[in-house]
Design a protein around this motif. Structure first.
Motif, PDB file in Angstrom:
ATOM      1  N   UNK A   1       3.861   5.749  -5.592  1.00  0.00           N
ATOM      2  CA  UNK A   1       3.700   5.819  -7.052  1.00  0.00           C
ATOM      3  C   UNK A   1       2.667   6.876  -7.438  1.00  0.00           C
ATOM      4  N   UNK A   2       1.499   6.761  -6.801  1.00  0.00           N
ATOM      5  CA  UNK A   2       0.399   7.670  -7.163  1.00  0.00           C
ATOM      6  C   UNK A   2       0.767   9.123  -6.925  1.00  0.00           C
ATOM      7  N   UNK A   3       1.515   9.366  -5.873  1.00  0.00           N
ATOM      8  CA  UNK A   3       1.895  10.756  -5.563  1.00  0.00           C
ATOM      9  C   UNK A   3       3.187  11.150  -6.281  1.00  0.00           C
TER      10      UNK A   3
ATOM     11  N   UNK B   1      -3.370   6.019   4.215  1.00  0.00           N
ATOM     12  CA  UNK B   1      -1.923   6.184   4.021  1.00  0.00           C
ATOM     13  C   UNK B   1      -1.674   7.336   3.049  1.00  0.00           C
ATOM     14  N   UNK B   2      -2.495   7.381   2.006  1.00  0.00           N
ATOM     15  CA  UNK B   2      -2.379   8.480   1.036  1.00  0.00           C
ATOM     16  C   UNK B   2      -2.581   9.824   1.739  1.00  0.00           C
TER      17      UNK B   2
ATOM     18  N   UNK C   1      10.358  -1.839  -0.310  1.00  0.00           N
ATOM     19  CA  UNK C   1       9.956  -0.488  -0.710  1.00  0.00           C
ATOM     20  C   UNK C   1      11.180   0.199  -1.296  1.00  0.00           C
ATOM     21  N   UNK C   2      11.033   0.615  -2.565  1.00  0.00           N
ATOM     22  CA  UNK C   2      12.210   0.979  -3.357  1.00  0.00           C
ATOM     23  C   UNK C   2      12.510   2.484  -3.268  1.00  0.00           C
TER      24      UNK C   2
ATOM     25  N   UNK D   1       0.842  -1.202   0.000  1.00  0.00           N
ATOM     26  CA  UNK D   1       0.000   0.000   0.000  1.00  0.00           C
ATOM     27  C   UNK D   1       0.877   1.253   0.000  1.00  0.00           C
ATOM     28  N   UNK D   2       1.941   1.225   0.776  1.00  0.00           N
ATOM     29  CA  UNK D   2       2.845   2.384   0.814  1.00  0.00           C
ATOM     30  C   UNK D   2       3.447   2.601  -0.571  1.00  0.00           C
ATOM     31  N   UNK D   3       3.901   1.511  -1.197  1.00  0.00           N
ATOM     32  CA  UNK D   3       4.510   1.629  -2.526  1.00  0.00           C
ATOM     33  C   UNK D   3       3.508   2.192  -3.536  1.00  0.00           C
TER      34      UNK D   3
END
Ligand SMILES: Cc1ncc(C[n+]2csc(CCOP(=O)(O)OP(=O)(O)O)c2C)c(N)n1
Lengths: 371, 264
Positions: free
Chosen positions: B48-50, B203-204, B72-73, B42-44
């Motif tokens: 990405x989305x942001x 989280x977002x 998480x990259x 979910x964090x990843x």
């Protein structure tokens, strides 16, 4: 530059600021608090980062995080606070990021008192935190020397990616002396190949001290040790006084060394051939220089404001070639020059024994019933 | 289905779900039934989305998620046990225009690191904390945590947590909500797809709060620990729903007025 009257703790703070300090995180503790207070005023004024942490563990871990960005950062504390920072220091060492620490030592163990002491020598120089690592430790004997060593500590920490500590006692932190402060250096954020600043247009950086694969952890340990060997080869610092024709050498660091110098001068006035060897880098310790000294003089007197912690390093260097005596004051007591002069006179009259342990003999003298 | 037919189905036009860019291609080390992997993903997805992965620095905890950086990259540091908020503070203060998040378990955040957590929140530190509440110390083999439920058996409360002797579990989200510096504190759960979607939204929001400089943000995620609970993955999800939800109600515990105005 003119000389100005500065209090030790404030001079240290200002010296760090002029050396390009970008971030300071700390917690109040006597006799170090004026460093924190000075930073709280000056750092924001210059648009730099100051934060009073909720504890010493928090302070050292803030410094740890800040150091990971590649910025020039530091913290300062005194003995009980330094004990609490040991966890963070071990992680910092294991992660190989540069951090400067100032320890303004006070009497202990436990809460002890707020008087000057050198009781943190072992904790700082020979461990404290877990695992195999060695901090660079510089021990000034005056406010001016502290001011000179602070910028050096940053340079060494960054050159070797190592912890560099300025180790002083409460008296240097608290006293005012005329000093010449360095010029203001610009803040320079170095571009390290490891700093965690966000992986924009580059591959990502991970800073960690965990290596579950034992072979990798061994490699890290070997790398740290190799670096330490380079530090040992290049960064030993000390000062010698009146040693050219000396038959007795006094060895002391920081304030103990400074008080011993007065005693040495007084003894010289009485015709006693005595000199002073004052280690400035107590880690790396000047083992070779002390060993060479043992070839030149007939006996040694080690003076400390602890129970003989550095004495063990001297004994290691000398390895029973010549007799050693020890004189220490404890718990926040600073020796008077007369006390050390008395020891020098005693040694000049009757060379000490090679047998037994110098600290044991000293303890017997210290605790013998007064007549 | 035969292997060949399978390959035909996974064609770009049929693809509805893929690995987020900010997620590495690494086989998981988490136990079957563990929700750490879900939280990581979910964090990843949010990063990405942001489009903020390249300006984000993660702070990994001591706990099962110690290797969060394997998945998480982004740039990452690995903190000492419980000290992630302090370390995140140090990074964020020196790099205020970057995004800094800490990822912590309940032993890490609410026991050994409670002081660092509370003070980072009280300062309104502009960081995001993802808090995994699985009611025990997973990594060390299922000992009692500050979040272990009354009566719950763990390896150090073998007869069940006795509140007379071992005290009561801490509701972290509720506690932090009392602090002025907090911009956003909510509790979500990872026990079913609907709640996972709600968790992602939270989280977002938490990251949006940070990007806008609106203070400390934390998302508490009710999570499973099948191995140490001694339950199957499916039983674990049920146990979470039946036992954790009543003690740890889901909800928004603090949404500062400045945050309420934010539209995502
Ligand atoms: C100072 C210190 N104390 C204890 C430990 C041992 N330890 C490692 S992980 C852990 C518990 C982690 O539990 P939690 O934070 O709940 O995370 P989880 O593993 O459940 O995800 C402990 C106590 C440690 N590494 N460092």
């Amino acid at each position: 530059m003119t000389r100005e009257l500065w209090k030790g703790n404030e001079a240290i703070a200002e010296a760090a600021i002029r050396a390009g300090l970008e971030g300071y995180f700390g917690y109040p503790i006597t006799p170090q608090t004026e460093t924190l207070e000075w930073m709280s005023r000056r750092m924001p004024e210059l648009g730099r980062i100051f934060l009073q942490a909720e504890s010493e563990p928090a302070a050292i871990n803030m410094v740890y995080g800040a150091a990971c960005t590649g910025a020039r950062v530091m913290t300062s504390s005194s003995s009980p606070g330094i004990s609490l920072m040991m966890e963070g220091l071990s992680y910092i060492a294991g992660t190989e990021v540069p951090v400067v620490l100032v320890d303004v030592m006070r009497g202990g163990p436990g809460l002890g008192n707020i008087a000057p002491s050198q009781g943190d020598y072992n904790q700082i120089c020979h461990g404290g935190g877990h695992g195999d690592y060695h901090p660079i430790v510089l021990a000034p004997a005056s406010v001016q020397e502290a001011v000179d060593l602070v910028p050096l500590a940053f340079d060494l920490a960054e050159k070797y990616l190592n912890i560099a500590c300025v180790l002083l006692d409460g008296s240097i932190g608290q006293m005012m002396e005329p000093v010449e402060l360095p010029e203001m250096r610009p803040v320079v954020r170095k571009e390290y190949a490891w700093a965690t600043t966000g992986a924009k247009d580059r591959s990502r950086h991970v800073l960690t001290s965990i290596y579950l694969e034992v072979g990798l952890e061994e490699e890290v340990n070997l790398r740290l040790l190799k670096r330490w060997e380079a530090i040992k080869a290049n960064e030993v610092r000390f000062k010698e006084y009146y040693l050219d024709d000396a038959e007795i050498a006094v060895i002391g660091f920081g304030t103990a060394g400074r008080v011993a110098l007065s005693a040495v001068r007084a003894a010289r006035a009485q015709g006693i051939k005595v000199g002073l060897f004052r280690p400035i880098s107590v880690s790396p310790y000047p083992y070779q220089q002390v060993a060479a000294l043992a070839e030149r003089v007939k006996s040694l007197l080690v003076v400390e404001m602890n129970t003989g912690q550095m004495l063990e390093d001297v004994r290691l260097a000398v390895s029973r070639r010549i007799p050693i005596e020890f004189y220490g004051r404890l718990g926040g007591v600073v020796p008077f020059p007369d006390e050390i002069l008395g020891e020098i006179q005693r040694i000049a009259k009757q060379p000490p024994s090679l047998e037994g342990h110098p600290a044991q003999r000293w303890l017997e003298r210290m605790t013998a019933p007064q007549r | 289905m035969k292997g060949k037919a399978m390959i035909n189905i996974i064609s770009p036009k049929n693809l509805v779900y893929s690995r987020p860019k900010a997620f590495t291609d690494t086989p998981t080390h988490y136990c079957p039934g563990c929700t750490h992997g879900t939280a990581h993903r979910l964090i990843a997805e949010v990063l990405d989305e942001m489009n903020i992965a390249d300006k984000t620095i993660g702070v990994a905890p001591v706990g099962c998620a110690v290797f969060a950086y394997n998945y998480i990259d982004t740039d990452f540091v690995e903190a000492a046990h419980g000290r992630a908020p302090a370390m995140a503070t140090g990074i964020k203060r020196l790099l205020p225009d970057r995004v800094v998040f800490a990822y912590q378990g309940d032993g890490d955040l609410a026991s050994i690191g409670m002081a660092e957590t509370v003070h980072a929140a009280a300062r309104g530190e502009n960081i995001t904390v993802i808090f995994i509440n699985n009611t025990n110390y997973g990594m060390t083999g299922g000992q009692m945590a500050p979040t272990t439920l009354p009566g719950q058996k763990t390896t150090t409360s073998p007869n069940g947590r006795d509140v007379e002797l071992q005290g009561y579990p801490i509701r972290v989200a509720e506690m932090l909500a009392t602090l002025e510096g907090v911009g956003y504190v909510v509790r979500r759960s990872l026990h079913d797809p609907k709640n996972i979607r709600l968790a992602k939204k939270a989280i977002r929001t938490a990251f949006e709060v940070q990007v806008r400089g609106l203070g400390f943000s934390m998302v508490e995620l009710l999570s499973t620990c099948s191995t140490n609970w001694g339950l199957t993955p499916v039983e674990s999800l049920k146990w979470l729903e039946e036992h954790m939800l009543p003690y740890y109600p889901l909800g928004d515990y603090k949404i500062a007025p400045s945050v309420a105005a934010v539209k995502i």
